[in-house]
Design a protein around this motif. Structure first.
Motif, PDB file in Angstrom:
ATOM      1  N   THR A  72      -3.042   7.201   5.230  1.00  0.00           N
ATOM      2  CA  THR A  72      -3.224   6.037   4.464  1.00  0.00           C
ATOM      3  C   THR A  72      -4.405   5.065   4.933  1.00  0.00           C
ATOM      4  N   VAL A 129       1.062  -1.161   0.074  1.00  0.00           N
ATOM      5  CA  VAL A 129      -0.104   0.091   0.054  1.00  0.00           C
ATOM      6  C   VAL A 129       0.874   1.403  -0.070  1.00  0.00           C
ATOM      7  N   GLU A 130       0.646   2.281  -0.958  1.00  0.00           N
ATOM      8  CA  GLU A 130       1.223   3.382  -1.030  1.00  0.00           C
ATOM      9  C   GLU A 130       0.853   4.362  -0.007  1.00  0.00           C
ATOM     10  N   ASP A 146      -9.102   3.551  -3.380  1.00  0.00           N
ATOM     11  CA  ASP A 146      -8.235   3.531  -4.588  1.00  0.00           C
ATOM     12  C   ASP A 146      -8.048   2.083  -5.191  1.00  0.00           C
ATOM     13  N   ARG A 147      -7.923   1.243  -4.433  1.00  0.00           N
ATOM     14  CA  ARG A 147      -7.838  -0.132  -4.861  1.00  0.00           C
ATOM     15  C   ARG A 147      -8.467  -0.936  -4.119  1.00  0.00           C
ATOM     16  N   LYS A 187      -8.237  11.198   4.330  1.00  0.00           N
ATOM     17  CA  LYS A 187      -7.440  10.851   2.979  1.00  0.00           C
ATOM     18  C   LYS A 187      -6.745  12.077   2.179  1.00  0.00           C
ATOM     19  N   VAL A 247      -7.210   1.833   0.797  1.00  0.00           N
ATOM     20  CA  VAL A 247      -7.447   0.407   0.222  1.00  0.00           C
ATOM     21  C   VAL A 247      -8.157  -0.486   0.888  1.00  0.00           C
ATOM     22  N   GLU A 262      -2.792   6.389   0.090  1.00  0.00           N
ATOM     23  CA  GLU A 262      -3.736   5.519  -0.675  1.00  0.00           C
ATOM     24  C   GLU A 262      -5.084   4.970   0.213  1.00  0.00           C
TER      25      GLU A 262
END
Lengths: 384, 228
Positions: free
Chosen positions: B197, B32-33, B214-215, B192, B38, B36
């Motif tokens: 994160t 995980v960036e 995001d993902r 965010k 998730v 981000e």
């Protein structure tokens, strides 16, 4: 504020949330400490009273035994004893017991013929025929003070009035509480005692170390006597009070055991709510040591406050309320009447020992079971 | 730039070598960036919570490696893990896990007690998050006296008080109605935007499909797959 103090603050807030449970524990804990501390305070105060009064007592008291019991002693024995090397003054003493059937109290009457004031006396000794000095217990029993009169009935059933000229202080209560001093000649008339005899002989010994040797010499020279040393009396008091307090401590040890069971049950029976809280604290970043510190503060707060409260209650019970609950057992029947107040005397070593025996086990009972929970992974809280 | 969270072949087995052994995670690898959002989706028992626990340093993996920033945390001793939890993560639990008899302020301050912060700094941080979550007026009230939505905001405030880089949220809308769920997602969107994160697990399709995410990953029997 340091992290430790902040955790202490949270510990106190946590305890306030479990008021009922903590109140019940503190109540039982306080009662246990109060009982044990009362026994220790009372025993120590009685020992102290005995030691205080015996400071002014004769080094050696010689009684006569006849058929195995205490009898009047011929005054001429005093002359024989006075001739022994190392012996100072030998004073024949006259004393006896007096029972007041109305008040149902026993007194000791002692004759004085010496102008020297005994220690711990307020006022002065009786000097003429119808004067007396009293122990505090008698003054309280009759509600009299210096300058008032005391009524006594003599051996010929005559009612006599005595002016009170002196009062013994509280510090001497153990031995003087039930004491009435009369001039010796008056006391002989009161009890109809012969002039040639005394109740016992008070012997002054120049060298304290020689008391037991002189006692043996007196016994050898006058076989019908019983010499009693000052230290022997003190030792007897110590033994009696230690024995009584030992019995009391034995009886109340069951209370202590019951308390330990409660503490252990409290500690080991850590509730689901407490387990959950430990999990939450760990999950949000508390270390195991932080959780243990929290539990330590909680245990310390309960045990220290109970200990202090129990000790204060014991102090008030013994020294302000006359040891109403435990006094009769430790003091014994002979000094039950008239009642007397004890002078505060505390042995710090005993206090620290009591603190160690109650506070440390309780904290251990609080911290150890929490430690078992605190070392587990906090992810269980994620699954709750 | 290295990923903020890097998991490599992470496995977690509970009650290992016992009759009730459970393999919760099987060789999960993902990253995980920073910044981000998730989301993990999957049925109950699929391993979402186990993965969040591992990422959040609440437990150690049976095997595999986990890096949070520059730090390899999978074998760290407990006191260091606790510090990582305290300094890096903010947790929003499914059951909120608030201390209901304590005040809002006391609950929020809880993560800061073991930290060596000055009282003034603690209260200044608390004031900021209380204001951010519109709880300033309620700070002296006990949590038990608050509504469900307010309690949820207290849980978020507690997660934010230590200024974490990563927010871990396990089924954050499970006990909320649709209005409160929307409100929560607005708050998470703000977080965010502030650069946090966010890793969360959910069943809720509204959350799963939200623009904030995001993902998306799906989990099944302890295995992680990138969702379509």
């Amino acid at each position: 504020m340091s992290a430790r103090l902040k955790i202490l603050e949270h510990a106190l807030a946590s305890m306030a949330r479990r008021k009922q449970k903590n109140f019940a524990i503190i109540a039982v804990y306080t009662l246990t400490v109060a009982t044990l501390a009362s026994i220790l305070f009372l025993t120590q105060a009685l020992r102290n009273e005995a030691a205080n009064v015996l400071l002014g007592a004769p080094d050696l008291v010689v009684q006569r035994l006849l058929a195995g019991h205490h009898d009047l002693i011929p005054k001429q024995y005093a002359e024989q004893i006075a001739k022994l090397p190392g012996v100072g003054k030998v004073t024949p003493r006259v004393w006896g017991y007096y029972y007041d059937s109305l008040k149902k109290v026993n007194f000791t009457l002692l004759g004085v013929n010496d102008a020297s004031e005994p220690p711990l006396l307020a006022g002065h000794l009786p000097t003429s025929g119808r004067q007396c000095a009293l122990g505090r217990g008698i003054a309280d029993t009759y509600g009299v003070e210096i300058g008032d009169s005391l009524v006594l009935v003599d051996s010929k059933n005559r009612t006599l009035l005595y002016e009170i000229t002196g009062l013994f202080s509280h510090q001497s209560s153990l031995l003087t509480n039930d004491l009435i001093l009369l001039p010796e000649a008056e006391l002989r008339r009161f009890f109809a005692l012969p002039d040639s005899q005394a109740s016992d002989l008070a012997v002054q010994v120049y060298n304290e170390q020689e008391v037991s040797t002189l006692a043996k010499k007196i016994k050898h020279q006058l076989p019908d006597t019983r010499p009693i040393g000052k230290m022997e009396i003190l030792h007897t008091y110590d033994t009696v009070f230690n024995w009584r307090s030992g019995i009391m401590l034995t009886i109340f040890s069951s209370a202590l055991i019951a308390f330990c069971i409660l503490a252990w049950d409290k500690a080991t029976g850590i509730s689901a709510e407490e387990k959950r809280e430990i999990g939450i604290l760990k999950a949000i970043g508390w270390e195991t040591s932080d959780v243990l510190l929290l539990k330590f503060w909680e245990g310390l707060a309960v045990s220290l406050s109970s200990f202090l409260l129990g000790t204060i209650i014991a102090y008030l019970h013994i020294f302000f309320f006359g040891a109403g609950v435990l006094g009769p057992v430790i003091q014994g029947w002979s000094v039950l009447f008239p009642k007397f107040d004890l002078t505060p005397a505390i042995d710090l070593y005993q206090i620290f020992a009591l603190a160690g025996l109650t506070i440390i086990p309780y904290i251990a009972c609080t911290v150890i079971p929490s430690w078992k929970n605190a070392v587990t992974d906090p992810d269980s809280v994620m699954r709750s | 730039m290295a990923a903020l969270i890097q998991a490599h072949t992470l496995s977690k087995i509970y009650n290992r070598h016992q009759a009730d052994e459970v393999r919760a995670l099987s060789e999960v690898t993902f990253s995980v960036e920073a910044g981000e959002a998730v989301v993990l989706q999957g049925p109950s028992g699929s391993g979402k919570t186990s993965l969040l626990s591992l990422i959040g340093c609440m437990t150690r993996p049976t095997s595999g490696q986990l890096r949070i920033g520059e730090k390899e945390v999978s074998r760290l001793p407990e006191p260091f893990l606790a510090r990582v939890r305290r300094e890096t993560f903010g947790f929003i639990f499914q059951q909120l896990n608030l201390l209901r008899d304590l005040s809002v302020l006391d609950n929020i301050l809880l993560p800061l007690y073991p930290a060596d912060l000055k009282t003034a700094e603690m209260h200044s941080r608390a004031e900021r998050v209380l204001e951010q979550l519109n709880l300033l007026e309620k700070q002296r009230m006990k949590v038990a006296q608050l509504s469900g939505g307010e309690q949820q905001r207290v849980a978020i405030a507690r997660a934010l008080i230590n200024q974490p880089e990563i927010i871990i949220a396990d089924e954050p809308t499970a006990h909320l109605d649709s209005t409160l769920s929307k409100e929560l997602l607005v708050i998470l969107e703000h977080l965010k935007k502030d650069g946090k994160t966010i890793v969360f697990a959910t069943h809720d399709p509204y959350v799963y499909q939200h623009r904030l995410v995001d993902r998306r990953f799906s989990m099944h029997d302890g295995v992680l797959r990138k969702a379509e």
